[in-house]
Scaffold this motif. Structure first.
Motif, PDB file in Angstrom:
ATOM      1  N   ASP A   6      -4.713  -1.337   6.534  1.00 55.37           N
ATOM      2  CA  ASP A   6      -3.299  -0.830   5.932  1.00 55.37           C
ATOM      3  C   ASP A   6      -2.164  -0.988   6.759  1.00 55.37           C
ATOM      4  O   ASP A   6      -1.083  -1.379   6.531  1.00 55.37           O
ATOM      5  N   ARG A  46      -3.306  -4.201  -9.418  1.00 52.27           N
ATOM      6  CA  ARG A  46      -3.275  -5.772  -8.747  1.00 52.27           C
ATOM      7  C   ARG A  46      -3.734  -6.819  -9.693  1.00 52.27           C
ATOM      8  O   ARG A  46      -4.274  -6.084 -10.695  1.00 52.27           O
ATOM      9  N   ASP A  54       0.812  -1.196  -0.039  1.00 51.03           N
ATOM     10  CA  ASP A  54      -0.007   0.019  -0.049  1.00 51.03           C
ATOM     11  C   ASP A  54       0.876   1.405   0.019  1.00 51.03           C
ATOM     12  O   ASP A  54       2.043   1.266   0.572  1.00 51.03           O
TER      13      ASP A  54
HETATM   14 MG    MG Z   1      -5.390   0.002  -0.026  1.00 49.39          MG
END
Ligand code: MG
Ligand code: ATP
Length: 289
Positions: free
Chosen positions: A211, A126, A70
């Motif tokens: 996160d 992703r 992240d």
């Molecule tokens: Mg994220």
């Protein structure tokens, strides 16, 4: 002219890497971001021209896979690098945690549906790689996948690597050119960016407590990435580990890789044959008449 030698970021087949040994703040040959904007503009222009031909020729497609921890800058890199490119020639897909419907299929299903058509650049923000990354770090996610029990063994990660290699090779053989990027941000820089997200009301929405929890598993993630990259880098579908502590550099390096890739293809505008030429001449005469 090349601004950055991106070959040093390319992972060779079977190459073993230690992410923590790589310099996340590398910006060579630049000492600072002076002029970085101008360079990126120039690269965008070149990218625009190349994608015009890619689109017109309508033979190859380019799949760009972006993976990172992240706040490594995936979103902004994609936005800045693709800014100048004709929207009709690109498509971006962001893959989140799989839905119920997606879990009811094999793990590649949702990604195969999102592959770029010929003549286009497809960007995966992703991808199927999450299946050997987040799912590996969180085995409970694997348990939630309704795969027949006897097919889930400790060998599953090697099996998935093998399946990914095979599918990528299959795609290459059909004209899909694949390049994969891991944006290598340091843990310290990630912390700085998280704090900035907390301090800036306009960035608050980007923040999720989750996160911070994932940050606790940094080491496990790095191990999963190292293994996945080593097991799936190939000459046809190589991984590039791009230093990501300086966003301006990340963008330039990514743009260079994409340009180099497109330049390596035999891209050309469709050739005009004699029949087409007669048709064009006829059209010209009619318009003038
Ligand atoms: Mg994220
Ligand atoms: P942002 O920069 O906005 O945070 P993001 O890509 O992190 O972008 P999020 O919605 O925060 O988007 O996170 C998507 C989440 O989905 C990630 O935590 C990722 O690990 C998870 N995810 C993606 N694919 C899978 C998968 N196949 N199985 C389980 N989780 C997945």
């Amino acid at each position: 002219m090349k601004h950055v030698d991106v070959n040093r970021f390319k992972i060779k087949p079977k190459q073993r890497i230690r992410l923590s040994d790589l310099d996340t703040a590398d910006t060579a040959p630049f000492a600072s971001d002076d002029g970085a904007k101008k360079i990126l503009q120039k690269l965008s222009k070149r990218l625009f021209d190349l994608t015009e031909v890619l689109y017109a020729q309508d033979r190859y497609s380019l799949l760009l896979v972006f993976q990172a921890m992240d706040a490594a800058g995936k979103d902004s890199a994609i936005k800045h690098v693709m800014r100048g490119v004709d929207p009709k020639a690109t498509q971006v897909y962001s893959f989140k945690a799989p839905s119920h419907e997606e879990l009811d299929h094999d793990f590649m299903w949702r990604c195969l549906k999102a592959l770029p058509e010929r003549g286009r650049i497809g960007i995966f923000n992703r991808s199927y790689y999450e299946e050997v990354l987040v799912v590996r770090v969180h085995p409970e996610l694997l348990l939630r996948q309704p795969i027949p029990e006897k097919l889930v063994s400790p060998r599953i990660w090697d099996e998935r690597f093998e399946d990914i290699r095979n599918i990528e090779q299959y795609l290459c053989r059909n004209g899909t050119v694949i390049r994969k990027f891991y944006l290598n941000v340091s843990k310290a820089e990630q912390r700085r960016r998280f704090l900035a997200r907390l301090d800036d009301p306009a960035k608050n929405w980007k923040f999720s407590l989750n996160d911070v929890d994932e940050r606790l598993r940094w080491k496990e993630y790095m191990q999963a990435y190292e293994e996945a990259i080593r097991a799936t880098t190939s000459s046809d579908a190589p991984w590039y580990v791009i230093p990501a502590d300086h966003k301006w550099f990340t963008r330039i390096a990514i743009a260079e890789v994409i340009i180099e890739t497109l330049e390596s293809l035999d891209l050309h505008f469709p050739r005009i044959d004699s029949r087409k030429r007669r048709e064009l001449n006829l059209a010209r005469r009619r318009l003038r008449a």
